[in-house]
Write an enzyme that holds these catalytic residues in place. Structure first.
Site, PDB file in Angstrom:
ATOM      1  N   VAL A  74       1.287  -0.870  -0.448  1.00 47.15           N
ATOM      2  CA  VAL A  74      -0.084   0.207   0.091  1.00 47.15           C
ATOM      3  C   VAL A  74       0.462   1.033   0.571  1.00 47.15           C
ATOM      4  O   VAL A  74       2.647   0.952  -0.034  1.00 47.15           O
ATOM      5  CB  VAL A  74      -0.924  -0.022   1.241  1.00 47.15           C
ATOM      6  CG1 VAL A  74      -1.638  -1.379   0.831  1.00 47.15           C
ATOM      7  CG2 VAL A  74      -0.550   0.187   2.586  1.00 47.15           C
ATOM      8  N   CYS A  75      -0.033   2.824  -0.558  1.00 52.56           N
ATOM      9  CA  CYS A  75       1.051   3.740  -0.310  1.00 52.56           C
ATOM     10  C   CYS A  75       0.774   3.866   0.758  1.00 52.56           C
ATOM     11  O   CYS A  75       0.622   3.917   2.476  1.00 52.56           O
ATOM     12  CB  CYS A  75      -0.135   4.920  -0.907  1.00 52.56           C
ATOM     13  SG  CYS A  75       0.385   4.948  -2.506  1.00 52.56           S
ATOM     14  N   PRO A  76       2.485   4.604   1.526  1.00 54.39           N
ATOM     15  CA  PRO A  76       3.522   5.284   0.463  1.00 54.39           C
ATOM     16  C   PRO A  76       4.347   4.467   0.187  1.00 54.39           C
ATOM     17  O   PRO A  76       5.456   4.916  -0.612  1.00 54.39           O
ATOM     18  CB  PRO A  76       4.103   6.389   1.676  1.00 54.39           C
ATOM     19  CG  PRO A  76       4.187   6.093   2.714  1.00 54.39           C
ATOM     20  CD  PRO A  76       2.969   5.223   3.153  1.00 54.39           C
ATOM     21  N   TYR A  77       4.536   3.002   0.910  1.00 51.66           N
ATOM     22  CA  TYR A  77       5.624   2.093   0.356  1.00 51.66           C
ATOM     23  C   TYR A  77       5.299   1.599  -1.138  1.00 51.66           C
ATOM     24  O   TYR A  77       6.459   1.133  -1.173  1.00 51.66           O
ATOM     25  CB  TYR A  77       5.175   1.048   1.435  1.00 51.66           C
ATOM     26  CG  TYR A  77       4.902   1.289   3.003  1.00 51.66           C
ATOM     27  CD1 TYR A  77       3.813   1.052   3.746  1.00 51.66           C
ATOM     28  CD2 TYR A  77       6.330   2.044   3.012  1.00 51.66           C
ATOM     29  CE1 TYR A  77       3.733   1.998   4.839  1.00 51.66           C
ATOM     30  CE2 TYR A  77       6.157   2.403   4.447  1.00 51.66           C
ATOM     31  CZ  TYR A  77       4.925   2.354   5.473  1.00 51.66           C
ATOM     32  OH  TYR A  77       4.408   3.060   6.281  1.00 51.66           O
TER      33      TYR A  77
END
Lengths: 92, 81, 281
Positions: B17-20
């Site tokens: 998922v964001c921000p990863y």
């Protein structure tokens, strides 16, 4: 030629608590002398017995160290700011 | 994206998922040479907007964002020079 | 080039996203060693933010134990730490925040006899000391060893700081060539200090150290930053390297470490001798 002088906390007991005062003078030396005549005792805090500025208190005119300008002979004009900045060492 | 663009590295970030999604893409891109192309696979919808936007703000060129079937997208990025 | 665990990627994601950091910068932080001298008002926030940023090795120097009066500003320590060595509670606090940081503790007072050995392995030194004597010692040692030093001081509602890059910019003595005689400039014990000013200046010190490690931005080199918290005003004054500086100048006259006997920790009103001693190594 009114110069704004920033007074450090260390000297404010001599200036009646004021952090900024306006004095007349066309050089740093004249401004400091004017400061002394209005607020006696300032000179002794800033100068040693030989008449030299103490080395743990710096003077800045418009944020420039006077030692890089003309020392006490540094000219100042109306509206200039003279800041007196002592070394502080607290850290803990 | 033109057919002849060579992809030098592929990164599968399905499940991320964001921000990863951006962070991991950025970390891989850092190890690549300027001008090389990275293909990132994501299945997290906001990433299809976030990753390209962040990549472009860093000066990289996003060549394409394409659906790749089954809720999955590919993001093709060329590392800046 | 770099290799991070899943946990590190998550922990440092907000660093890595920054253009000035990235994986390369985060690895530089991980490889860096920063020494924080003094686990007190300045050292606490400085060490905390260095640990948070992922500096790989943080050294802490302090010979003192935690006192209740410290907790007004020395946020590394807790009430239950009162009476225990500051370096121990510092290590605990930093490890709790970031177990990935190696904390090395030095329960000692910095002196001419140990400072060169202690600073040797570190890349950046952060000055969080509370007296002029150790400040000048640390300055001289860092100049002699060529170590960058981030210096700060606080009193009442004021703070000042500068970053010393030996011979590139001014050192502490270029700005203040000699310490004041004892008793002239009060200590925090006498004059008081508002705790949060330590937070501001110590955090700025961490930022300077981080910029030095990453090699980004402009450090406060050649500038003295002054903060008047009562007025809420920052100002910068110029600070030039003095070619005649006794320690970093072109012809240094101070070539051995000097310890001033200023005894600044005495109770208010007690004067101390100010004999200057040269300590044989």
């Amino acid at each position: 030629m009114a110069v704004r002088v920033r007074v450090p906390v260390l000297l404010r007991n001599l200036t009646g608590g004021q952090a900024e005062v306006a004095v007349e003078g066309s050089t740093v030396a004249e401004v400091l002398a004017a400061l002394e005549s209005r607020y006696p005792g300032v000179r002794a805090r800033l100068y040693d017995e030989q008449g030299a500025l103490r080395r743990y208190v710096n003077i800045y005119v418009n944020d420039k160290d006077i030692r890089t300008l003309g020392g006490e002979a540094t000219p100042v004009k109306d509206g200039d700011e003279l800041a007196i900045v002592p070394a502080i060492a607290g850290g803990r | 994206m033109p057919e002849d663009v060579q992809v030098h590295r592929e990164l599968d970030l399905k499940g991320e998922v964001c921000p990863y999604t951006f962070v991991k893409s950025k970390l891989i891109l850092e190890t690549m040479a300027p001008g090389e192309v990275l293909r990132v696979i994501v299945d997290y919808p906001p990433a299809t907007g976030n990753v390209p936007r962040s990549m472009e703000s860093e000066g990289h060129k996003v060549l394409a964002v394409n659906p790749a079937g089954d809720g999955v997208w590919e993001i093709i990025v060329r590392k800046k020079d | 080039m770099f290799r991070f665990t899943e946990e590190e990627i998550r922990r440092y994601s907000r660093n890595i996203i920054l253009q000035e950091v990235g994986g390369i910068g985060q690895q530089k932080l991980k490889d860096a060693k920063v020494l924080v001298v003094g686990a007190g008002g300045l050292g606490s926030p400085a060490a905390f933010y260095l640990a948070a940023a992922g500096v790989g090795t943080i050294g802490i120097v302090d010979d003192d134990v935690v006192d209740l009066s410290n907790l007004q500003r020395q946020i590394l320590h807790r009430t239950e730490d009162v009476g225990t060595p500051k370096v121990d509670s510092a290590a605990r606090a930093l490890s709790a925040l970031n177990p990935g940081v190696q904390v090395k503790t030095y329960r000692t007072r910095l002196g001419a006899g140990n400072v060169m050995d202690i600073i040797r392995e570190y890349d950046v030194i952060v000055d969080g000391v509370d007296n002029f004597s150790t400040r000048y010692l640390l300055n001289d040692a860092c100049v002699m060893a060529g170590k960058p030093l981030v210096d700060a001081g606080i009193l009442r509602w004021d703070g000042m700081m500068m970053t010393i890059k030996p011979r590139e910019g001014p050192c502490y003595r270029c700005i203040f060539p000699e310490p004041p005689p004892p008793g002239v400039i009060p200590s925090c014990q006498e004059a008081g200090v508002i705790g949060a000013i330590a937070g501001v200046m110590g955090t700025l010190q961490a930022l300077e150290a981080i910029k030095l490690i990453l090699g980004v931005g402009e450090t406060l080199t050649g500038r003295l930053l002054l903060f008047d918290a009562l007025e809420g005003r920052f100002r910068q004054v110029n600070a030039a390297r003095d070619p005649n500086c006794p320690v970093c100048g072109d012809h240094p006259t101070i070539t051995e470490l000097v310890e001033y006997d200023l005894a600044c920790d005495l109770p208010f009103g007690v004067a101390a001798g100010s004999a200057e001693r040269k300590i044989e190594q």
